[in-house]
Design a protein around this motif. Structure first.
Motif, PDB file in Angstrom:
ATOM      1  N   MET A  41       0.844  -1.196   0.000  1.00 33.24           N
ATOM      2  CA  MET A  41       0.000   0.000   0.000  1.00 33.24           C
ATOM      3  C   MET A  41       0.879   1.246   0.000  1.00 33.24           C
ATOM      4  O   MET A  41       1.801   1.351   0.793  1.00 33.24           O
ATOM      5  N   LYS A  42       0.574   2.182  -0.877  1.00 29.40           N
ATOM      6  CA  LYS A  42       1.432   3.360  -1.044  1.00 29.40           C
ATOM      7  C   LYS A  42       0.728   4.610  -0.528  1.00 29.40           C
ATOM      8  O   LYS A  42      -0.417   4.882  -0.883  1.00 29.40           O
ATOM      9  N   VAL A  43       1.463   5.361   0.277  1.00 33.58           N
ATOM     10  CA  VAL A  43       0.942   6.582   0.886  1.00 33.58           C
ATOM     11  C   VAL A  43       1.808   7.758   0.454  1.00 33.58           C
ATOM     12  O   VAL A  43       3.043   7.683   0.515  1.00 33.58           O
ATOM     13  N   LEU A  44       1.155   8.836   0.007  1.00 36.35           N
ATOM     14  CA  LEU A  44       1.866  10.076  -0.275  1.00 36.35           C
ATOM     15  C   LEU A  44       1.609  11.045   0.873  1.00 36.35           C
ATOM     16  O   LEU A  44       0.461  11.385   1.159  1.00 36.35           O
ATOM     17  N   ILE A  45       2.662  11.484   1.533  1.00 36.11           N
ATOM     18  CA  ILE A  45       2.577  12.434   2.645  1.00 36.11           C
ATOM     19  C   ILE A  45       2.982  13.806   2.115  1.00 36.11           C
ATOM     20  O   ILE A  45       4.103  13.983   1.633  1.00 36.11           O
ATOM     21  N   VAL A  46       2.073  14.765   2.191  1.00 32.66           N
ATOM     22  CA  VAL A  46       2.377  16.135   1.761  1.00 32.66           C
ATOM     23  C   VAL A  46       2.415  16.996   3.011  1.00 32.66           C
ATOM     24  O   VAL A  46       1.387  17.389   3.557  1.00 32.66           O
ATOM     25  N   GLU A  47       3.618  17.281   3.477  1.00 32.10           N
ATOM     26  CA  GLU A  47       3.808  17.956   4.764  1.00 32.10           C
ATOM     27  C   GLU A  47       5.138  18.697   4.743  1.00 32.10           C
ATOM     28  O   GLU A  47       6.179  18.100   4.437  1.00 32.10           O
ATOM     29  N   ASP A  48       5.115  19.995   5.063  1.00 33.12           N
ATOM     30  CA  ASP A  48       6.349  20.773   4.980  1.00 33.12           C
ATOM     31  C   ASP A  48       7.152  20.771   6.272  1.00 33.12           C
ATOM     32  O   ASP A  48       8.340  21.082   6.246  1.00 33.12           O
ATOM     33  N   GLN A  49       6.544  20.427   7.411  1.00 31.80           N
ATOM     34  CA  GLN A  49       7.292  20.394   8.671  1.00 31.80           C
ATOM     35  C   GLN A  49       8.222  19.183   8.672  1.00 31.80           C
ATOM     36  O   GLN A  49       7.758  18.039   8.590  1.00 31.80           O
ATOM     37  N   TYR A  50       9.511  19.449   8.794  1.00 25.51           N
ATOM     38  CA  TYR A  50      10.508  18.390   8.627  1.00 25.51           C
ATOM     39  C   TYR A  50      10.344  17.260   9.653  1.00 25.51           C
ATOM     40  O   TYR A  50      10.293  16.080   9.293  1.00 25.51           O
ATOM     41  N   LYS A  51      10.245  17.609  10.923  1.00 24.92           N
ATOM     42  CA  LYS A  51      10.151  16.575  11.954  1.00 24.92           C
ATOM     43  C   LYS A  51       8.874  15.756  11.819  1.00 24.92           C
ATOM     44  O   LYS A  51       8.882  14.535  11.980  1.00 24.92           O
ATOM     45  N   LEU A  52       7.768  16.436  11.518  1.00 26.91           N
ATOM     46  CA  LEU A  52       6.503  15.735  11.377  1.00 26.91           C
ATOM     47  C   LEU A  52       6.514  14.840  10.136  1.00 26.91           C
ATOM     48  O   LEU A  52       6.027  13.703  10.171  1.00 26.91           O
ATOM     49  N   GLY A  53       7.074  15.352   9.042  1.00 30.29           N
ATOM     50  CA  GLY A  53       7.166  14.540   7.832  1.00 30.29           C
ATOM     51  C   GLY A  53       7.984  13.282   8.051  1.00 30.29           C
ATOM     52  O   GLY A  53       7.596  12.187   7.615  1.00 30.29           O
ATOM     53  N   GLN A  54       9.121  13.424   8.741  1.00 27.35           N
ATOM     54  CA  GLN A  54       9.957  12.271   9.066  1.00 27.35           C
ATOM     55  C   GLN A  54       9.205  11.285   9.947  1.00 27.35           C
ATOM     56  O   GLN A  54       9.262  10.066   9.741  1.00 27.35           O
ATOM     57  N   PHE A  55       8.496  11.822  10.941  1.00 24.25           N
ATOM     58  CA  PHE A  55       7.727  10.987  11.868  1.00 24.25           C
ATOM     59  C   PHE A  55       6.667  10.178  11.122  1.00 24.25           C
ATOM     60  O   PHE A  55       6.502   8.968  11.347  1.00 24.25           O
ATOM     61  N   LEU A  56       5.942  10.830  10.221  1.00 26.69           N
ATOM     62  CA  LEU A  56       4.884  10.149   9.482  1.00 26.69           C
ATOM     63  C   LEU A  56       5.463   9.086   8.543  1.00 26.69           C
ATOM     64  O   LEU A  56       4.955   7.961   8.470  1.00 26.69           O
ATOM     65  N   LYS A  57       6.512   9.448   7.823  1.00 28.91           N
ATOM     66  CA  LYS A  57       7.111   8.497   6.890  1.00 28.91           C
ATOM     67  C   LYS A  57       7.647   7.272   7.626  1.00 28.91           C
ATOM     68  O   LYS A  57       7.435   6.130   7.199  1.00 28.91           O
ATOM     69  N   ARG A  58       8.317   7.518   8.757  1.00 29.26           N
ATOM     70  CA  ARG A  58       8.849   6.394   9.535  1.00 29.26           C
ATOM     71  C   ARG A  58       7.724   5.525  10.093  1.00 29.26           C
ATOM     72  O   ARG A  58       7.779   4.294  10.057  1.00 29.26           O
ATOM     73  N   GLY A  59       6.649   6.192  10.591  1.00 27.06           N
ATOM     74  CA  GLY A  59       5.538   5.450  11.178  1.00 27.06           C
ATOM     75  C   GLY A  59       4.864   4.535  10.162  1.00 27.06           C
ATOM     76  O   GLY A  59       4.575   3.367  10.460  1.00 27.06           O
ATOM     77  N   PHE A  60       4.630   5.039   8.957  1.00 28.75           N
ATOM     78  CA  PHE A  60       3.995   4.204   7.929  1.00 28.75           C
ATOM     79  C   PHE A  60       4.938   3.102   7.459  1.00 28.75           C
ATOM     80  O   PHE A  60       4.513   1.968   7.231  1.00 28.75           O
ATOM     81  N   SER A  61       6.209   3.438   7.304  1.00 33.50           N
ATOM     82  CA  SER A  61       7.184   2.444   6.853  1.00 33.50           C
ATOM     83  C   SER A  61       7.297   1.297   7.849  1.00 33.50           C
ATOM     84  O   SER A  61       7.412   0.129   7.457  1.00 33.50           O
ATOM     85  N   GLU A  62       7.256   1.611   9.134  1.00 37.30           N
ATOM     86  CA  GLU A  62       7.348   0.579  10.171  1.00 37.30           C
ATOM     87  C   GLU A  62       6.138  -0.346  10.164  1.00 37.30           C
ATOM     88  O   GLU A  62       6.203  -1.458  10.698  1.00 37.30           O
ATOM     89  N   ARG A  63       5.052   0.106   9.563  1.00 37.68           N
ATOM     90  CA  ARG A  63       3.833  -0.719   9.484  1.00 37.68           C
ATOM     91  C   ARG A  63       3.629  -1.278   8.076  1.00 37.68           C
ATOM     92  O   ARG A  63       2.522  -1.592   7.674  1.00 37.68           O
ATOM     93  N   SER A  64       4.749  -1.372   7.350  1.00 35.91           N
ATOM     94  CA  SER A  64       4.800  -2.035   6.047  1.00 35.91           C
ATOM     95  C   SER A  64       4.065  -1.291   4.930  1.00 35.91           C
ATOM     96  O   SER A  64       3.651  -1.890   3.937  1.00 35.91           O
ATOM     97  N   TYR A  65       3.885   0.027   5.089  1.00 28.29           N
ATOM     98  CA  TYR A  65       3.385   0.852   4.003  1.00 28.29           C
ATOM     99  C   TYR A  65       4.584   1.385   3.216  1.00 28.29           C
ATOM    100  O   TYR A  65       5.669   1.579   3.776  1.00 28.29           O
ATOM    101  N   THR A  66       4.384   1.645   1.930  1.00 23.01           N
ATOM    102  CA  THR A  66       5.385   2.365   1.149  1.00 23.01           C
ATOM    103  C   THR A  66       5.011   3.841   1.201  1.00 23.01           C
ATOM    104  O   THR A  66       3.948   4.235   0.715  1.00 23.01           O
ATOM    105  N   ALA A  67       5.861   4.630   1.826  1.00 27.25           N
ATOM    106  CA  ALA A  67       5.538   6.033   2.058  1.00 27.25           C
ATOM    107  C   ALA A  67       6.486   6.935   1.292  1.00 27.25           C
ATOM    108  O   ALA A  67       7.706   6.765   1.337  1.00 27.25           O
ATOM    109  N   GLU A  68       5.904   7.900   0.571  1.00 24.57           N
ATOM    110  CA  GLU A  68       6.691   8.937  -0.108  1.00 24.57           C
ATOM    111  C   GLU A  68       6.319  10.273   0.513  1.00 24.57           C
ATOM    112  O   GLU A  68       5.146  10.522   0.797  1.00 24.57           O
ATOM    113  N   TRP A  69       7.314  11.127   0.690  1.00 22.42           N
ATOM    114  CA  TRP A  69       7.111  12.381   1.399  1.00 22.42           C
ATOM    115  C   TRP A  69       7.420  13.559   0.482  1.00 22.42           C
ATOM    116  O   TRP A  69       8.505  13.645  -0.092  1.00 22.42           O
ATOM    117  N   ALA A  70       6.454  14.442   0.306  1.00 26.15           N
ATOM    118  CA  ALA A  70       6.627  15.665  -0.483  1.00 26.15           C
ATOM    119  C   ALA A  70       6.460  16.860   0.448  1.00 26.15           C
ATOM    120  O   ALA A  70       5.530  16.902   1.251  1.00 26.15           O
TER     121      ALA A  70
END
Length: 219
Positions: A1-30
């Motif tokens: 499952m692929k998730v696109l995260i559109v978030e400009d806050q660096y720490k929050l974007g990293q947090f979201l991408k890591r959280g989805f990746s740890e739950r076996s999602y493919t996450a891309e961050w813009a």
């Protein structure tokens, strides 16, 4: 499952991408509207998580642009704008869900799973565009009610266009999905010529638009 995260806050974007990746999602961050446009033009996503306050534009305007262009991916707005009016505006402009900040990641994950269940429940088995009907179950194509004989690769190519009608699809995006791992620059052009011969002549109108150096679009 692929998730696109559109978030400009660096720490929050990293947090979201890591959280989805740890739950076996493919996450891309813009981190900007431009990066989000590029990501969505290059790939398909199962769900988009969209912040509204972006450095180069407003997320609501980006959402409206996507919907006008025919992008139908589920969009969950994740924003600090948390008034009732804000939520109503977001949903009315095309969002599928709205979660205010601050938030629990587990709650966000539950919202994403809910969107996925709804998306699967309404997944189409019959795709239609102008005078073309493509049946995913019987693997058949009809043009103006008449059957059209397509090879398996031609069918796969047409299916990609039918699922993304109106969108510009890059050459690399198309080729990777029809001929994964195979690099032959002119192969796509050969198959596009075949599709045009079989479909455009019978439809009596232009169906495929060539964007030179970029890709193709089903119009």
């Amino acid at each position: 499952m692929k998730v696109l995260i559109v978030e400009d806050q660096y720490k929050l974007g990293q947090f979201l991408k890591r959280g989805f990746s740890e739950r076996s999602y493919t996450a891309e961050w813009a981190q900007s509207c431009m990066a989000a446009r590029d990501a969505l033009a290059e790939d398909n996503f199962d769900v988009i998580i969209l912040d509204l306050g972006l450095p180069d534009g407003d997320g609501l305007e980006l959402l409206c642009e996507w919907r006008r262009c025919g992008f139908n991916e589920p969009v969950l707005i994740l924003s600090a704008r948390d008034t009732v009016d804000d939520r109503i505006a977001g949903l009315n402009l095309g969002a599928d869900d709205y979660l205010p900040k601050p938030f629990s990641f587990e709650e966000l994950l539950a919202h994403v799973r809910s969107l996925m269940r709804r998306q699967c429940a309404v997944k189409q088995t019959m795709l239609e565009h102008k005078s073309i009907k493509l049946d995913l179950l019987s693997r058949t194509v009809r043009l103006r009610g008449q059957p059209v004989e397509l090879t398996s690769r031609e069918f796969a190519l047409l299916e990609i266009f039918m699922q993304n009608a109106g969108r510009t699809l890059t050459r690399s995006y198309i080729s990777e999905r029809v001929w994964p791992g195979l690099v032959e620059d002119n192969l796509l052009d050969v198959y596009m010529s075949r599709l045009r011969t079989k479909l455009e002549d019978g439809a009596g109108t232009l169906l495929f638009k060539t964007l030179r150096g970029i890709g193709y679009q089903l119009v």
